[in-house]
Design a protein around this motif. Sequence first.
Motif, short mmCIF file in Angstrom:
data_model
loop_
_atom_site.label_atom_id
_atom_site.label_comp_id
_atom_site.label_asym_id
_atom_site.label_seq_id
_atom_site.Cartn_x
_atom_site.Cartn_y
_atom_site.Cartn_z
N GLY A 100 -3.41 7.36 0.25
CA GLY A 100 -2.30 7.47 1.18
C GLY A 100 -1.50 6.19 1.29
O GLY A 100 -0.26 6.20 1.30
N ALA A 101 -2.19 5.04 1.37
CA ALA A 101 -1.48 3.76 1.48
C ALA A 101 -0.70 3.45 0.21
O ALA A 101 0.44 2.97 0.27
N ALA A 102 -1.30 3.72 -0.96
CA ALA A 102 -0.60 3.44 -2.22
C ALA A 102 0.67 4.29 -2.34
O ALA A 102 1.74 3.79 -2.72
N ILE A 103 0.56 5.57 -2.01
CA ILE A 103 1.72 6.46 -2.08
C ILE A 103 2.80 6.02 -1.10
O ILE A 103 3.99 5.96 -1.43
N VAL A 157 -4.62 12.63 3.39
CA VAL A 157 -3.63 11.76 2.75
C VAL A 157 -2.26 11.84 3.43
O VAL A 157 -1.64 10.79 3.69
N PRO A 158 -1.70 13.03 3.72
CA PRO A 158 -0.36 13.04 4.31
C PRO A 158 -0.28 12.37 5.68
O PRO A 158 0.73 11.73 5.99
N TYR A 159 -1.32 12.50 6.49
CA TYR A 159 -1.31 11.85 7.80
C TYR A 159 -1.30 10.33 7.66
O TYR A 159 -0.57 9.62 8.35
N ILE A 160 -2.14 9.84 6.75
CA ILE A 160 -2.20 8.40 6.54
C ILE A 160 -0.92 7.89 5.90
O ILE A 160 -0.37 6.86 6.30
N ALA A 161 -0.42 8.61 4.91
CA ALA A 161 0.78 8.18 4.21
C ALA A 161 1.98 8.12 5.15
O ALA A 161 2.80 7.20 5.05
N ARG A 165 3.80 4.65 5.69
CA ARG A 165 5.17 4.62 5.20
C ARG A 165 6.12 4.10 6.28
O ARG A 165 7.01 3.27 5.98
N SER A 166 5.96 4.56 7.51
CA SER A 166 6.84 4.09 8.60
C SER A 166 6.70 2.58 8.80
O SER A 166 7.70 1.86 8.94
N ALA A 167 5.46 2.10 8.79
CA ALA A 167 5.24 0.66 8.96
C ALA A 167 5.75 -0.13 7.76
O ALA A 167 6.32 -1.21 7.92
N ARG A 193 0.59 -9.54 -2.24
CA ARG A 193 0.32 -10.82 -1.56
C ARG A 193 0.88 -10.88 -0.16
O ARG A 193 0.43 -11.70 0.65
N HIS A 194 1.88 -10.05 0.18
CA HIS A 194 2.52 -10.18 1.48
C HIS A 194 2.58 -8.86 2.25
O HIS A 194 2.16 -8.80 3.40
N LEU A 195 3.10 -7.82 1.60
CA LEU A 195 3.31 -6.56 2.32
C LEU A 195 1.98 -5.91 2.71
O LEU A 195 1.77 -5.56 3.88
N VAL A 196 1.09 -5.75 1.76
CA VAL A 196 -0.20 -5.10 2.04
C VAL A 196 -1.01 -5.88 3.08
O VAL A 196 -1.54 -5.27 4.02
N PRO A 197 -1.16 -7.21 2.96
CA PRO A 197 -1.91 -7.93 4.00
C PRO A 197 -1.34 -7.74 5.39
O PRO A 197 -2.09 -7.69 6.37
N ASN A 198 -0.02 -7.65 5.51
CA ASN A 198 0.58 -7.45 6.83
C ASN A 198 0.38 -6.02 7.35
O ASN A 198 0.53 -5.77 8.55
#
Length: 294
Positions: A100-103, A157-161, A165-167, A193-198
Amino acid sequence: MTATTAAYGIPRVGRGRLGPLGVAAATVIVAAVVLAAVGPALSSTDPNASDFAHAYAAPGPGHPLGYDGQGRDLLARLLTGARTSLLGPLWVVALSMTAGAAIAIAAAWFGGWLDSVVSAVLEVMFAFPGVLLAMLVAAVFGPGLTSAVFALAVAYVPYIARLVRSAALAERRKPYIQALEVQGAGAFAICVRHLVPNLLPLIAAQATLFFGYAMVDLAIVSFFGLGVQPPEADWGVMVASGQSGVLQGYPAESLLAGGCIVLLVVAFNVLGERLSDVRRTPRPWRLVRRGGAA
């Protein structure tokens, strides 16, 4: 109080903490994990060994919780069942969060037709309830924990995505991302290095909440005989097999297994809510970092 803290009006004391309820929930979860890891090794009783001479026998020395309708030690089955009851949701959350996060991050970063396609697919997937999908998969591929875990992971997956996605869209528009792009940083490097850690605090909080949901859904699937199969010990299986005991005046098996599920689901929900509150708490160092050297 530092000048930075004063400038943003953020008190130092009491912000970003779990609080008493969060600490209590975390303690319950840690205790359950420890018991699931070492409990079965400490028990000398085979959780699947039946002895009908002890059916519904009262608690006694070495068997503090008594026996079920087939003469199996309830404590041994609870400790062994904790493993599948915790590992199953863990796999569901790990698979669904990763996918979900990758998508979501890919859709938010590239936008355009990719974001439109992802949004349309997610809307279609919302039409399939997780438990129903797990039962359909079990009916096609056969009952078992693996089928239920895979089906629930796909359903989550859709709930997590949608949440990620909004964030990610909000994070994508922030000045530090634009500054990194101007400096020539690649999309992959910026995301990793930046987006995922945040986004990790959000992902961690949602993973904790979804762990409780997955535990309930897997217990329901096992209750209907489509998840973990008897005689293997599992809390959902124990609730189902203890139904006959409830009718005969021996509700211990169903009550103990159901109580464990309820206690852990509440603990995960409380901890998830507290982590969400911590995530929403402004952090001065983050604001300075993004506006400065980040």
